[in-house]
Design a protein around this motif. Structure first.
Motif, short mmCIF file in Angstrom:
data_model
loop_
_atom_site.label_atom_id
_atom_site.label_comp_id
_atom_site.label_asym_id
_atom_site.label_seq_id
_atom_site.Cartn_x
_atom_site.Cartn_y
_atom_site.Cartn_z
N ALA A 66 0.82 -1.56 0.09
CA ALA A 66 0.24 0.32 -0.50
C ALA A 66 0.47 0.88 -0.39
CB ALA A 66 -1.05 -0.16 1.46
N PHE A 67 0.68 2.45 -0.51
CA PHE A 67 1.50 3.05 -1.06
C PHE A 67 0.92 4.64 -1.50
CE2 PHE A 67 2.04 1.05 -4.77
CZ PHE A 67 1.81 2.75 -6.03
N THR A 68 1.14 5.05 -1.51
CA THR A 68 0.36 6.80 -1.85
C THR A 68 1.80 7.45 -2.71
OG1 THR A 68 -0.08 8.09 -0.30
CG2 THR A 68 -1.63 6.91 -0.49
N VAL A 69 1.12 8.46 -3.61
CA VAL A 69 2.33 8.90 -4.84
C VAL A 69 1.91 9.99 -4.58
CG1 VAL A 69 2.45 8.96 -7.38
CG2 VAL A 69 2.20 7.39 -6.57
N HIS A 70 2.95 10.79 -4.54
CA HIS A 70 2.83 12.68 -4.45
C HIS A 70 4.27 13.22 -5.45
CE1 HIS A 70 0.53 11.67 -0.62
NE2 HIS A 70 1.19 10.78 -0.99
N SER A 71 3.19 13.78 -5.74
CA SER A 71 4.36 14.78 -6.62
C SER A 71 5.06 16.14 -6.25
CB SER A 71 4.05 14.69 -8.06
OG SER A 71 2.42 15.67 -7.82
N TYR A 72 6.01 17.23 -6.41
CA TYR A 72 6.28 18.17 -6.16
C TYR A 72 7.49 19.09 -6.99
CZ TYR A 72 10.76 16.04 -4.69
OH TYR A 72 11.56 15.69 -5.74
N GLU A 73 7.42 19.66 -6.69
CA GLU A 73 8.47 20.84 -8.22
C GLU A 73 9.76 20.58 -7.51
OE1 GLU A 73 8.95 23.15 -11.45
OE2 GLU A 73 6.93 23.08 -10.32
N TYR A 74 10.30 20.01 -8.63
CA TYR A 74 12.22 19.50 -8.60
C TYR A 74 12.75 20.71 -8.11
CZ TYR A 74 16.56 17.55 -8.93
OH TYR A 74 17.44 16.64 -8.86
N ASP A 75 14.24 20.36 -7.70
CA ASP A 75 14.71 22.06 -8.54
C ASP A 75 16.01 21.38 -7.71
OD1 ASP A 75 16.26 24.09 -7.95
OD2 ASP A 75 15.83 25.21 -5.88
N PRO A 76 16.61 21.27 -9.48
CA PRO A 76 17.45 20.59 -10.33
C PRO A 76 19.34 21.26 -9.20
CG PRO A 76 17.21 21.78 -11.67
CD PRO A 76 16.00 21.64 -10.63
N ASP A 77 18.70 22.56 -8.88
CA ASP A 77 20.19 23.23 -8.11
C ASP A 77 19.73 23.50 -6.28
OD1 ASP A 77 20.86 24.67 -10.45
OD2 ASP A 77 19.17 26.10 -11.29
N ALA A 78 19.13 22.97 -5.92
CA ALA A 78 19.48 22.60 -4.52
C ALA A 78 19.84 22.46 -4.31
CB ALA A 78 17.92 21.85 -3.57
N ASP A 79 20.90 22.64 -2.77
CA ASP A 79 21.07 22.44 -2.27
C ASP A 79 21.29 20.08 -1.86
OD1 ASP A 79 23.39 24.27 -2.14
OD2 ASP A 79 22.58 25.39 -0.54
N SER A 80 20.00 20.51 -1.75
CA SER A 80 20.24 19.01 -1.04
C SER A 80 18.84 18.97 -1.98
CB SER A 80 19.78 18.73 0.93
OG SER A 80 19.33 17.56 1.44
N ILE A 81 18.48 17.66 -1.97
CA ILE A 81 17.10 17.15 -3.46
C ILE A 81 16.38 16.89 -2.07
CG2 ILE A 81 16.42 15.19 -4.49
CD1 ILE A 81 19.44 15.95 -6.47
N GLY A 82 16.82 16.15 -1.37
CA GLY A 82 15.95 15.09 -0.18
C GLY A 82 15.96 16.21 0.94
N LEU A 83 15.95 17.14 1.53
CA LEU A 83 15.85 18.66 2.41
C LEU A 83 14.42 19.25 1.67
CD1 LEU A 83 18.83 19.59 4.24
CD2 LEU A 83 16.58 18.35 4.83
N GLN A 84 15.00 19.57 -0.05
CA GLN A 84 14.15 20.45 -0.78
C GLN A 84 13.00 19.82 -1.07
OE1 GLN A 84 13.30 19.47 -4.74
NE2 GLN A 84 11.95 21.48 -4.69
N MET A 131 9.62 8.01 -0.03
CA MET A 131 11.43 7.72 -0.98
C MET A 131 10.30 7.74 -2.11
SD MET A 131 11.10 4.14 1.32
CE MET A 131 12.68 3.26 1.11
N ASN A 132 11.59 8.00 -3.00
CA ASN A 132 11.35 8.38 -4.30
C ASN A 132 10.67 7.30 -4.87
OD1 ASN A 132 12.87 8.83 -6.52
ND2 ASN A 132 13.47 10.75 -6.11
N GLY A 133 9.81 7.92 -5.72
CA GLY A 133 9.00 7.16 -7.08
C GLY A 133 9.56 6.51 -8.06
N GLY A 134 11.08 6.64 -8.45
CA GLY A 134 11.45 6.57 -9.76
C GLY A 134 10.91 7.74 -10.03
N GLN A 135 11.21 8.65 -10.17
CA GLN A 135 11.40 9.80 -10.72
C GLN A 135 11.65 11.16 -9.91
OE1 GLN A 135 8.48 9.53 -14.04
NE2 GLN A 135 8.10 11.77 -13.63
N ARG A 136 12.48 12.07 -10.70
CA ARG A 136 12.56 13.50 -10.59
C ARG A 136 11.17 14.17 -9.91
NH1 ARG A 136 17.85 15.95 -13.19
NH2 ARG A 136 19.36 14.83 -12.79
N GLY A 137 11.02 14.88 -8.83
CA GLY A 137 9.80 15.32 -7.91
C GLY A 137 8.54 13.80 -8.21
N LEU A 138 9.19 12.99 -7.35
CA LEU A 138 7.87 11.86 -7.20
C LEU A 138 8.65 11.46 -6.20
CD1 LEU A 138 5.21 11.18 -8.89
CD2 LEU A 138 6.64 8.87 -9.65
N GLN A 139 7.29 10.86 -5.18
CA GLN A 139 7.85 9.96 -4.20
C GLN A 139 6.62 9.33 -3.08
OE1 GLN A 139 10.50 11.66 -1.53
NE2 GLN A 139 11.47 11.86 -3.19
#
Length: 157
Positions: A17-35, A128-136
């Motif tokens: 069981a899981f849900t999918v959540h997208s967000y605006e990925y920032d490739p310039d972020a110092d930390s991808i996880g924190l962003q 956790m990352n869903g296999g694509q930038r901006g997808l958890q």
């Protein structure tokens, strides 16, 4: 952005069981996880990052909260290795089949040993990352550990 990836398909196939959540990925972020945590409005300890590591030259996935780093010494000990080091980004992409910033532990090109930071198990749900930038994906850390056959150990620095 596709909400169906190799990672989400692998979770569906495993009956997790899981849900999918997208967000605006920032490739310039110092930390991808924190962003990602900030964009999702979640505490960094609940948003986990997946790192690709070499332990005695063998690929290993390391999953830790986005506000923590991996102790290479602890990670190596968890998998019975003498030493560990981060994979180079190009090698991580080739090995996982995902792009850096979108590396998921689920549905990788070839299964590999995974170590999950034990603190993550304390949460009811984690991202956790869903296999694509901006997808958890949001799921139970126990379910994630089970489907990944993960070693749960204290690997955060």
């Amino acid at each position: 952005m596709s909400r169906s990836t190799r990672a989400t398909l692998a979770l569906e196939k495993a009956g997790i069981a899981f849900t999918v959540h997208s967000y605006e990925y920032d490739p310039d972020a110092d930390s991808i996880g924190l962003q990602a945590a900030s964009a999702l409005g979640e505490p960094p300890g609940r948003v986990l990052k997946t790192l690709m590591v070499l332990a005695n030259g063998r690929p290993v996935g390391a999953i830790v909260p986005s506000d923590r780093e991996v102790s290479m010494k602890k990670l190596a000990a968890a998998v019975g290795a003498k030493a560990a080091q981060m994979m180079k980004p190009a090698e991580a992409e080739r090995r996982s089949g995902y792009r850096v910033g979108g590396i998921s532990p689920f549905g990788q090109a070839r299964p590999l040993p995974v170590v999950l930071e034990e603190q993550a198990i304390e949460h009811r749900l984690v991202y956790m990352n869903g296999g694509q930038r901006g997808l958890q994906v949001r799921l139970s850390p126990g379910d994630a550990a089970a489907v990944l056959k993960a070693i749960v150990a204290p690997i955060a620095a």
